[in-house]
Design an enzyme around this catalytic site. Structure first.
Site, PDB file in Angstrom:
ATOM      1  N   LYS A   1     -13.762   3.337  -7.720  1.00  0.00           N
ATOM      2  CA  LYS A   1     -13.936   3.057  -9.153  1.00  0.00           C
ATOM      3  C   LYS A   1     -15.166   2.194  -9.383  1.00  0.00           C
ATOM      4  O   LYS A   1     -15.952   2.443 -10.313  1.00  0.00           O
ATOM      5  CB  LYS A   1     -12.689   2.368  -9.690  1.00  0.00           C
ATOM      6  CG  LYS A   1     -11.421   3.188  -9.568  1.00  0.00           C
ATOM      7  CD  LYS A   1     -10.172   2.319  -9.678  1.00  0.00           C
ATOM      8  CE  LYS A   1      -8.936   3.060  -9.215  1.00  0.00           C
ATOM      9  NZ  LYS A   1      -7.768   2.189  -9.022  1.00  0.00           N
TER      10      LYS A   1
ATOM     11  N   LYS B   1      -7.590  -6.862  -6.405  1.00  0.00           N
ATOM     12  CA  LYS B   1      -6.672  -5.940  -5.734  1.00  0.00           C
ATOM     13  C   LYS B   1      -5.395  -6.701  -5.393  1.00  0.00           C
ATOM     14  O   LYS B   1      -5.331  -7.921  -5.552  1.00  0.00           O
ATOM     15  CB  LYS B   1      -7.292  -5.320  -4.473  1.00  0.00           C
ATOM     16  CG  LYS B   1      -7.846  -6.322  -3.493  1.00  0.00           C
ATOM     17  CD  LYS B   1      -8.443  -5.624  -2.273  1.00  0.00           C
ATOM     18  CE  LYS B   1      -9.713  -4.882  -2.597  1.00  0.00           C
ATOM     19  NZ  LYS B   1      -9.632  -3.456  -2.470  1.00  0.00           N
ATOM     20  N   ARG B   2      -4.409  -5.970  -4.961  1.00  0.00           N
ATOM     21  CA  ARG B   2      -3.144  -6.582  -4.553  1.00  0.00           C
ATOM     22  C   ARG B   2      -3.399  -7.645  -3.486  1.00  0.00           C
ATOM     23  O   ARG B   2      -4.213  -7.459  -2.590  1.00  0.00           O
ATOM     24  CB  ARG B   2      -2.212  -5.487  -4.020  1.00  0.00           C
ATOM     25  CG  ARG B   2      -0.897  -5.953  -3.467  1.00  0.00           C
ATOM     26  CD  ARG B   2      -0.003  -4.753  -3.159  1.00  0.00           C
ATOM     27  NE  ARG B   2      -0.598  -3.835  -2.211  1.00  0.00           N
ATOM     28  CZ  ARG B   2      -0.436  -3.904  -0.887  1.00  0.00           C
ATOM     29  NH1 ARG B   2       0.304  -4.867  -0.360  1.00  0.00           N
ATOM     30  NH2 ARG B   2      -0.987  -3.018  -0.086  1.00  0.00           N
TER      31      ARG B   2
ATOM     32  N   LYS C   1      -6.178  -7.768   3.296  1.00  0.00           N
ATOM     33  CA  LYS C   1      -7.235  -7.520   2.309  1.00  0.00           C
ATOM     34  C   LYS C   1      -8.205  -8.695   2.227  1.00  0.00           C
ATOM     35  O   LYS C   1      -9.253  -8.604   1.608  1.00  0.00           O
ATOM     36  CB  LYS C   1      -6.628  -7.225   0.942  1.00  0.00           C
ATOM     37  CG  LYS C   1      -5.840  -5.908   0.913  1.00  0.00           C
ATOM     38  CD  LYS C   1      -5.203  -5.660  -0.441  1.00  0.00           C
ATOM     39  CE  LYS C   1      -4.364  -4.391  -0.438  1.00  0.00           C
ATOM     40  NZ  LYS C   1      -5.170  -3.159  -0.374  1.00  0.00           N
TER      41      LYS C   1
ATOM     42  N   THR D   1      -8.814   2.720  -3.258  1.00  0.00           N
ATOM     43  CA  THR D   1      -9.448   3.479  -4.342  1.00  0.00           C
ATOM     44  C   THR D   1     -10.251   2.590  -5.282  1.00  0.00           C
ATOM     45  O   THR D   1     -11.059   3.099  -6.053  1.00  0.00           O
ATOM     46  CB  THR D   1      -8.388   4.239  -5.157  1.00  0.00           C
ATOM     47  OG1 THR D   1      -7.365   3.339  -5.594  1.00  0.00           O
ATOM     48  CG2 THR D   1      -7.755   5.344  -4.331  1.00  0.00           C
TER      49      THR D   1
ATOM     50  N   HIS E   1       0.279   6.299   3.795  1.00  0.00           N
ATOM     51  CA  HIS E   1      -0.672   5.364   3.174  1.00  0.00           C
ATOM     52  C   HIS E   1      -0.866   4.080   3.974  1.00  0.00           C
ATOM     53  O   HIS E   1      -1.392   3.113   3.428  1.00  0.00           O
ATOM     54  CB  HIS E   1      -0.199   5.000   1.763  1.00  0.00           C
ATOM     55  CG  HIS E   1      -0.372   6.092   0.762  1.00  0.00           C
ATOM     56  ND1 HIS E   1      -1.570   6.347   0.128  1.00  0.00           N
ATOM     57  CD2 HIS E   1       0.499   7.014   0.288  1.00  0.00           C
ATOM     58  CE1 HIS E   1      -1.428   7.366  -0.705  1.00  0.00           C
ATOM     59  NE2 HIS E   1      -0.181   7.799  -0.623  1.00  0.00           N
TER      60      HIS E   1
END
Length: 1054
Positions: A834, A719-720, A725, A830, A525
């Site tokens: 969504k 998100k985290r 990110k 992911t 991952h």
């Protein structure tokens, strides 16, 4: 209506004792009366019989009389529970009184939730038991999905939808004055995960059950999850215990009969095995005069008479000189036998001493959508092997008396202990080994049970198969099981399986290694080398000494096999990293062992082969493949966005819930301007409802009220928290936009496109820069949201404690989603899937699954920007060269932070320095394109019909990103498993007499058998037309399968 008296309306007995009269029920029918027949999948179940187990019951194997009585007892449970409204109300009432121990005076929404969940669980357990029995009898190859996280979220609504029971339970609760939404809100999210890894695992379980695959999930039962996030007045993240089990969890089944022992520390020793073997010797003996030639008999030396033979002479005494001295002496050769200890077989390795804990199992049934298959998630809790040290207590050592209990329970208290400290790192390793050891012992016990004929449950005390006469064909293990390691956390299962096969089952290393290499697959991952898990040798050797030996042996065998062909790559291929700290590389161990290694997006899989695992790809080119991630449309569209789901039901029917491609039938309508007017209006209506719901959450949790909800762009970045990110990029854009709004004046701001930027996500407790980013977001929001001069043109909010339930509110309301990681760093992601399923337009970089989404939905529906992966290295060099010019908007935003516009500038020096002087993730390089892109987005927003068409086309073209497709790919490419379909229940017309439990009475039970009719081989086909969106049919098409029946009343003796 007061909920304190609602329970009185559930029970006729309580009404007779003076409860509130029936007139207070919903008008239009009696209690329990359905407003219209509910004849879909849910009631279809109750018309048939449950699966009858074959063979004798465990308690009656040696007692035919007891066997007959037990069979009579369980024949009373042959029919499924009834599912009509009155039966559901009775079930809820029973659970309130008998399980929750509450009365009408203590009945509230929390009790109503528990009772309703238990009622739903009763019906799930019937299918769950049938599924387990069916798997046990058919013995298919099974998948075991090993994941340290399962971010399941709430289950009540999800399970009712899967059973097709939402309408029935909603009606039942409404008849006693309870709102289903209020009941659902009482449920706590199961805190078994943190981010995308755990949510992916949960989506996969949903698809495995729906596709009717023989699969189980294995994980850990964390007492406090990761943490419950709160925000201080200064904007800091606060971490509080997330005690989700405070009120219990009605979905889990405590398995007191399933326990395993797990050892830590200790020492390893060799135990050699000997057996007595006969050894023959020939000796020259002095024969006495006159003695009989036969006096020296074989074996006399072990017990013959002292007078029967002379003692043997030494060889030196048999010289010619001696013989010459006495011609009367004579000699003879005598054969003797002795028994000696001879070492046989390899020495047995024994791991002993140390400390021992017990793994205790909890099962969570996982429902397939409109199918009789119900798979299982087994979670392990760590408990002490010795609950209380009475000896220490009696000596006055009160703390020592419970020390063992505390140490054991710590293992499964918190997800991801902070590993910035040695103790936290050791606890993480303990946690991972406890997980895999418990799981492997359980899996092997189940495999052995196939050949021993034992029941499908295990016990704390287990006999070694070597002590029984039945020989277990361990070489067949890969034919019956396959284990998928979700990232490297479960990879310790590899040496653990070897240990169990060698040390407890008696196999040689070669035999065990040949088996183990066929049992595992590994999903990677990350492409970040620093994120690949490594364990220091000194820590691993102290905690798991036997496993370190086995890992060294694996590494030796592997390196011996490749040293001649790849002599220059030995250092990178070795499982053992020698420098700077001697460590075990878990990813290398997984690749060496696994049958397949897969990435989770096409770009990610390509990067694995070209970068971090390029040398392994040369050695094992056929091991590497891609399986793009997916999410379940049943959770993220049907459940989360019911208004949009109703629109899809209306236009294409309900089959899209199990076959996403059906939604593509809507494309011609979306694109035809002569037919799409109603559809586009319906879309905006559904979006408005979702946005109003989110706006209410923001008002309650953040204290920010959003004006003009329908006309405001909901710009979402949840998100985290991690630097790659790039929440930092987005908040800097927000600051730049705010500065621009300040410069144009209030009147111009009033005419600007209003926007609310919504952040959410947790930062790891030890991740300083991520926590500093959260603080900056909150500080910027405090200033921007209270500045009246910008006329509500911009709002910035951080919604705390982002979890699955909150995501189900945020995602349907999003107009755009920010997926802006540095190119080449996001494996897949992911959340982008969504959001797109719900019609949010994608703002993304050329990273992860963004690229594949663009290919599937079309370039017109996405807003892409930034560097591509191949440009990253060059861009880093250019970033700090003299030719690089920082964008003025970015420079202004950084100066605003540094000069204290959003609080003390010194608080954020580390943040601004990371952008100005380090910028490893190239925020400055992508900023200008990102800022300009959002100007384009505001222009696009003004075309309302054009935006709605883009949103709908995005949603209906997401077939590739359904987790159903992902699981089909895994099954075909990696696991080699096929559906194991539980047959549909059918009515048996054969009459049956009464069933007697005892001589004092009996009970007549209608004869209903479990027939052989099977469900369709593909996913259930629901109504293909346009049914009422409020009523979703089950297998067999449209509603009309017949009304559910009550079970006949049973005799008093039971």
């Amino acid at each position: 209506m007061s909920t304190s008296s609602n329970l009185a309306l559930l029970s006729q007995r309580q009404r007779e004792q003076g409860a509130v009269p029936d007139s207070r029920f919903k008008t239009g029918g009696e209690l329990g009366e359905s407003p219209s027949p509910s004849q879909g999948f849910f009631t279809h179940i109750s018309t048939g019989a449950k699966m009858l187990p074959k063979g004798a019951a465990q308690l009656s194997r040696e007692n035919p009389e007891q066997k007959k009585k037990i069979e009579a007892l369980f024949s009373m449970r042959r029919q499924f529970l009834s599912n009509d409204i009155r039966s559901l109300l009775q079930s809820i009432c029973d659970h309130v009184e008998l399980r929750c121990a509450k009365t009408k005076w203590s009945f509230d929404y929390n009790v109503a939730y528990s009772a309703t969940a238990l009622s739903v669980r009763d019906r799930m357990i019937e299918l769950w038991n049938d599924t387990n029995r069916h798997f046990h009898e058919k013995q298919p190859k099974r998948l075991y999905y090993l994941s340290i996280e399962f971010l399941i979220g709430r289950l009540l609504r999800s399970n009712m939808l899967s059973l097709g029971a939402m309408n029935e339970y909603t009606e039942a609760l409404s008849q006693i004055g309870l709102d289903m939404e209020e009941v659902v809100e009482q449920e706590e999210d199961m805190a078994l995960g943190n981010g995308g890894l755990g949510r992916l695992a949960a989506c996969f379980l949903d698809s495995m059950a729906t596709l009717r695959l023989p699969a189980w999930g294995y994980g850990l039962r964390y007492m406090y999850g990761m943490f419950r996030q709160r925000v201080s007045e200064q904007g800091h993240q606060l971490e509080l215990p997330d005690y989700w089990l405070e009120n219990g969890c009605p979905w889990e089944i405590q398995r007191n009969d399933v326990k395993v022992r797990v050892r830590f520390y200790g020492n390893v020793r060799e135990q050699k095995h000997y057996e007595k073997r006969e050894r023959k010797n020939v000796e020259r003996r002095l024969k006495t005069k006159g003695s009989d030639q036969s006096s020296g008999k074989k074996g006399d030396v072990w017990g013959g008479s002292s007078n029967s033979q002379a003692a043997p002479l030494p060889r030196s005494a048999l010289s010619s000189d001696v013989e010459k001295k006495d011609d009367t002496q004579d000699y003879e050769d005598v054969e003797t036998v002795e028994y000696v200890d001879v070492e046989v077989g390899p020495p047995q390795i024994i791991w002993e001493n140390g400390e021992e804990v017990v793994g205790k199992a909890y099962d969570v049934p996982i429902a397939g959508y409109h199918t009789l298959n119900m798979i299982n998630l087994r979670l392990w809790e760590s408990v002490p092997s010795n609950e209380f040290d009475f000896e220490s207590f009696n000596r006055g050592g009160y703390d020592d008396a419970v020390k063992g209990k505390q140490n054991a329970e710590t293992i499964t208290q918190v997800l991801y202990p902070n590993d910035a400290f040695h103790a936290g790192k050791e606890l993480r390793l303990k946690q991972q080994y406890f997980f895999v050891s418990s799981t492997l012992q359980d899996i092997l016990r189940r495999f052995e049970g196939q050949f021993k004929g034992t029941p499908i449950f295990s016990h704390l005390t287990q006999q070694d198969s070597s002590q029984q006469n039945i020989k277990i064909p361990w070489e067949q293990l890969p034919d019956y099981i396959v284990m998928q390691c979700n990232d490297t956390h479960p990879v310790l299962a590899i040496p653990e399986l070897l240990r169990l096969l060698i040390d407890t089952k008696g196999l040689t290393f070669e035999e065990a290694w040949n088996i183990v290499q066929k049992c595992f697959a590994y999903t990677n991952h990350t492409v970040l080398p620093e994120a690949l898990e490594k364990w220091p040798v000194d820590l691993l050797g102290r905690l798991l000494p036997r496993h370190l030996q086995i890992i060294y042996q694996i590494n030796f065998v592997f390196l011996e096999s490749i040293k001649d062909k790849y002599p220059n790559d030995i250092a990178s291929l070795s499982i053992v990293e020698e420098w700077p700290v001697k460590s075990i590389r878990m990813a290398n161990l997984a690749i060496v062992t696994a049958t397949f290694v897969n990435g989770v997006a096409e770009l990610h899989s390509d990067l694995l082969k070209k970068t971090i695992f390029s040398n392994f790809f040369k050695v094992f080119p056929n091991k590497f493949l891609n399986v793009t991630n997916g999410v379940t449309q049943r959770r993220w569209l049907l459940e989360s966005n019911p208004e949009l789901a109703k629109i899809y039901d209306q236009y294409v029917g309900t089959k899209w819930t199990v076959s996403y491609r059906v939604l593509k039938r809507l494309e011609p309508v979306i694109q035809d301007d002569t037919k799409n007017e109603t559809l586009l209006q319906q879309f905006w209506s559904a979006r408005r409802i979702a946005k109003e719901k989110l706006a209410e959450v923001i008002k309650n949790d953040c204290g920010v009220e959003i004006q003009n909800i329908e006309g405001t762009i909901f710009d979402v970045h949840v998100k985290r928290l991690h630097e790659y990110k790039r929440q930092s990029l987005n908040i800097l854009r927000c600051i730049a936009q705010y500065l621009e709004l300040k410069s144009i004046g209030t009147q111009a701001c009033a005419n600007a496109v209003p926007r609310v930027v919504i952040f959410g996500g947790k930062a790891a407790p030890g991740y300083y820069m991520a926590k500093k980013t959260i603080q900056l977001i909150n500080c910027v929001g405090n200033v921007v949201n209270n500045d009246e001069s910008i006329a509500n043109a911009l709002k910035v909010v951080f919604v705390p404690n982002y979890n699955v339930s909150l995501a189900q509110i945020i995602i349907p309301a999003a107009d755009i989603s920010e997926q802006i990681s540095t190119a080449g760093y996001e494996a897949s992601g992911t959340s982008c899937m969504k959001f797109c399923m719900n019609g949010a337009l994608l703002v993304g970089t050329w990273d992860g699954a963004n690229i594949e989404i663009r290919e599937e939905i079309g370039d017109e529906q996405v807003f892409m920007f930034g560097l591509i992966t191949e440009e990253i290295s060059t861009a880093r060099q250019h970033r700090f060269s003299q030719e690089f010019n920082m964008d003025n908007h970015l420079d202004g935003a950084l100066r605003a932070i540094e000069t204290g516009m959003f609080g003390n500038g010194d608080e954020f020096t580390a943040f601004t320095d990371s952008i100005r002087h380090k910028d490893h993730y190239l925020v400055a390089s992508d900023f200008q394109q990102f800022y300009d892109l959002h100007k384009l987005i505001e222009d696009e927003w003004k075309d309302r019909d054009g935006w709605a068409k883009k949103a709908l086309l995005t949603s209906v073209r997401m077939e590739k990103f359904s987790s159903d497709r992902s699981i089909i790919d895994y099954s075909e490419k990696i696991w080699g498993i096929k559906p194991c379909i539980v047959p549909s229940p059918v009515r048996d017309t054969t009459p049956s007499g009464p069933v007697s439990i005892s001589t004092s009475g009996g009970s007549g039970v209608s004869a209903v058998s479990y027939g052989g009719a099977q469900a369709p081989s593909a996913a259930p086909i629901l109504g293909s037309g346009g049914p009422n969106p409020q009523q979703r049919a089950g297998p067999g098409g449209a509603p009309g399968a017949g009304q559910g029946q009550r079970r006949p009343k049973q005799g008093k003796n039971l």
